[in-house]
Design an enzyme around this catalytic site. Structure first.
Site, short mmCIF file in Angstrom:
data_model
loop_
_atom_site.label_atom_id
_atom_site.label_comp_id
_atom_site.label_asym_id
_atom_site.label_seq_id
_atom_site.Cartn_x
_atom_site.Cartn_y
_atom_site.Cartn_z
N GLU A 7 0.81 -1.22 0.00
CA GLU A 7 0.00 0.00 0.00
C GLU A 7 0.85 1.27 0.00
OE1 GLU A 7 -0.66 -2.74 1.68
OE2 GLU A 7 -2.58 -3.32 0.81
N HIS A 58 -12.41 -6.58 7.31
CA HIS A 58 -13.11 -6.12 6.11
C HIS A 58 -14.30 -5.26 6.48
CE1 HIS A 58 -10.81 -9.61 4.77
NE2 HIS A 58 -10.72 -8.99 3.61
#
Ligand SMILES: Cc1ncc(C[n+]2csc(CCOP(=O)(O)OP(=O)(O)O)c2C)c(N)n1
Ligand SMILES: [Mg+2]
Length: 723
Positions: free
Chosen positions: A453, A523
């Site tokens: 990321e 999530h």
């Protein structure tokens, strides 16, 4: 540009054969000049006229060699704090350096905002650096990618009016090289490996220079680097040119860099120059190396001081006499002392200008220029589309309109192996938001990143600093954290720290949130307030398809970095669909939407709590005859204070509701401000609704209890109305 530097450049740029006496003297002059500026800064710090000092002493030979092989204003530079000799040789003057040391308003690198040796020069293509070790390497990679893109698509560089492209000239030559530098200790950072990865994979013209002085503050090299030699560890990276060089020898350093530059300029790939230098002083003036280095070690190291070695060479080879050397050194002393006098007389920054350049001064995304109502001229096709569809449609429209947009992230391409697309449909993002973009615009504009990321955001900064518009995706909000350093310490602050010289208006799209039934801890996260707490970063959080389309367009066309939060649960809901509004539909930031008008109570909310608040409001009407007004903030930074105030003045009761955890959440700030500024209009305390202060569990009965539900909101409405 400094006289000293330009004359050195003229006389040392000869590329082959041994250096002439005059060239060697010029190199020595630059090395001494660098040391003298350090020594002057140390003196000023001891006199409490400056506030910090970190020197480049011991690195001068390597850095003068590096700079002389490069072209300032043509090539690009992402240095670190030791790189005084590099920057002097490129053309930053001693006075400019000392202006930063005293924190002057006229410090051209930062206007008194950054510590000394935090380089920046638009003219010389030195991109403003932070204090963070190794984050600059990913910027260098993105910068090289952007240079390559512009050289292949020169039409993309043309200035256009109506968006961020109107603001800055794009410079590119097609064979420019990007130099980035770091210490050997900093090679332990993941960002180093992430940058090497992409530079190798994409054969980018980036030179990584490791300035190995054997220490990272007090930590010796063998602790950071297994085996003690970084060259050995990176030797198997493909496509690289490698050089390991005595960084105390400027001539050897120059030769290594000349070869590296030639390799990169020819387009063969990146280069890695490992220079063994020494640290003549402690790490910084806040450090004392007597605490961790023995006298014997320090004395042995001092014998490798590049200034001493070069001076001895000039004498040995009878290039200068002792008297001539003293005269030269005296001259440089005077030059630096005079520069210091001027720097100390320079004006100081104004307190009134502290917030200047936190955001773009030129394009205000909250302005009427982005008002949807003015631009909805395109014939809408009537079929209602989901948020996922209209985000995809906006990306498609904007990429068609603006060739500077590139889209990258994990799995965003249809297929990295293009040839398979003859047979298969393609992926286009784990939520399919980027589906078809690679097929339409090609693999140069839409491509997969490595699974890293920081790599995504760091490269985006490099692209954006060159004038491109990266619209990148972080696959799940839950995994944004490896990029947090880049977002917090780089992306959001580049404009402010460079006093408006540089900008990086990238867009980071991020699926966020829970209510997924089984999303669990990794999530389902929210956490938007962590990002609204970062100055310089715009934060959007649309609740429906139309808003997502219009806000994303504003995000792309404006000149600030934007975190664009997309609620996963809302991607394909039926209740929030809307017809395609045309290719110029935009919504200004900071303008709340009144979802439901009411007179008894206001709910301030956003994201997935908009439909849940609406459900609660309808029941409040039916079951309790309470008339609730709902404000959807749509953007969280900026947010629409006027709309909040107007509604509360009408209803006198307010709930701030969000999905994220209650404590320290976004609602805390809004509630505090309401208490502070609207107290007289309130008939009841400000109520907040948020998730429990815990993580989101997998088992649905736990998830339901953890996240706020319509019933939670209804109960708060009834309680507050009865207060
Ligand atoms: C990300 C980050 N972590 C920690 C620091 C604090 N720090 C500043 S310099 C430094 C050591 C760097 O050593 P090295 O990379 O060898 O460079 P040198 O200072 O020796 O030139 C550390 C730990 C920082 N600036 N950035
Ligand atoms: Mg070091």
């Amino acid at each position: 540009m400094g006289l000293a530097a330009s004359s050195a450049r003229e006389s040392v740029s000869a590329g082959s054969g041994s250096l002439s006496p005059r060239q060697l003297v010029e190199i020595y002059r630059l090395m001494v000049l660098s040391r003298r500026v350090d020594d002057r800064e140390i003196l000023l710090k001891r006199q409490q006229k400056t506030f910090f000092q970190i020197s480049g002493a011991g690195h001068e030979a390597l850095l003068v060699g590096a700079a002389l092989a490069m072209r300032p204003g043509y090539d690009w530079f992402f240095p670190y704090y030791r790189d005084r000799a590099l920057c002097l040789t490129l053309g930053v003057t001693p006075e400019e350096m000392l202006l930063q040391a005293v924190g002057a308003a006229t410090d051209p690198a930062s206007g008194g905002r950054q510590m000394p040796t935090h380089w920046s020069s638009r003219e010389l293509n030195i991109v403003s650096t932070s204090s963070a070790t190794a984050s600059q390497l990913l910027h260098a990679v993105g910068c090289a990618e952007a240079g390559r893109y512009f050289s292949r698509h020169p039409e993309a560089a043309i200035k256009e009016s109506g968006d961020y492209r109107a603001l800055r000239e794009v410079k590119f030559y097609g064979d420019e090289v990007v130099l980035t530098l770091l210490g050997e200790g900093s090679t332990s950072q993941g960002e180093f490996w992430e940058a090497m990865n992409t530079a190798a994979n994409r054969k980018l013209p980036v030179i990584f220079c490791v300035e190995d002085n054997g220490y990272a503050i007090s930590t010796p090299v063998e602790v950071s680097t297994p085996g003690g030699n970084i060259s050995r560890l990176v030797a198997n990276f493909p496509n690289f040119y490698f050089a390991e060089v005595d960084g105390t020898d400027p001539e050897a350093s120059l030769r290594a860099f000349e070869s590296a530059v030639a390799y990169c300029r020819a387009g063969f790939g990146p280069a890695f120059v490992h220079g063994h230098c020494m640290r003549a002083y402690s790490h910084s003036l806040s450090d004392d190396d007597h605490h961790y280095r023995t006298r014997a070690e320090r004395e042995a190291d001092a014998l490798r001081d590049p200034l001493t070695l070069m001076r001895a060479r000039l004498l040995r080879e009878k290039i200068l006499t002792e008297e001539e050397l003293l005269a030269l050194e005296h001259l440089l002393d005077r030059e630096v002392a005079e520069a210091a006098e001027r720097a100390q007389a320079a004006p100081l920054p104004l307190v009134a200008e502290i917030t200047k350049h936190v955001y773009s001064e030129e394009i205000d995304p909250a302005s009427a220029a982005f008002a949807a109502e003015l631009k909805q001229e395109a014939a809408p096709d009537a079929k209602p589309r989901t948020m996922a569809d209209l985000i995809n449609a906006c990306l498609l429209d904007e990429m068609r309109r603006d060739p500077r947009i590139v889209v990258f992230g994990e799995d965003v391409a249809d297929a990295s192996r293009e040839e398979v697309l003859a047979e298969v449909k393609g992926k286009g993002g784990v939520f399919k938001l980027t589906a078809g973009l690679q097929t339409d615009f090609g693999s140069e504009r839409v491509f997969n990143s490595p699974l890293a990321e920081a790599n995504i955001v760091g490269r985006a900064l490099g692209y954006a600093a060159r004038g491109m518009k990266p619209v990148v995706e972080i696959q799940f909000f839950d995994y944004i954290w490896p990029a947090m350093h880049q977002i917090h310490n780089e992306l959001s602050v580049l404009r402010w720290r460079s006093n408006g010289e540089w900008a990086c208006p990238a867009v980071i799209r991020v699926p966020i949130g829970g209510y997924l039934t089984g999303g669990a801890i990794y999530h389902s996260q929210s956490g938007e307030s962590i990002f609204t707490h970062i100055p310089g970063l715009r934060v959007c959080f649309p609740s429906n398809a139309l808003d997502a389309n219009g806000l994303l367009r504003t995000a792309i066309r404006c000149d600030d970095p934007v975190l664009f939060l997309e609620h996963k649960r809302l991607y394909r809901e039926t209740h929030d669909r809307a017809p395609y509004p045309g290719p110029d539909f935009a919504i200004p930031f900071g303008k709340a939407r009144i979802v439901r008008t009411g007179s008894d109570l206001t709910i301030i909310t956003y994201g997935a709590l908009v439909p849940r608040s609406l459900q609660a409001a309808e029941r409040a009407r039916r079951e309790h005859n309470i008339d609730v007004e709902i404000l959807d903030l749509r953007t969280l930074n900026p947010y629409d204070w006027e709309a909040i105030a107007a509604s509360i003045k009408k209803t006198s009761r307010v709930i701030v509701a969000h999905e994220d955890m209650l404590s320290w959440g976004y609602g805390a700030e809004i509630a505090a401000r309401i208490g502070d500024e609207l107290f007289e209009y309130l008939d009841a305390p400000v109520r907040r609704i948020g998730a429990m202060d815990t993580f989101v569990a997998y088992q649905p009965i736990l998830e339901d209890a953890i996240l706020p539900q319509p019933e939670t909101i209804l109960k708060a409405i009834v309680d507050l109305k009865a207060y």
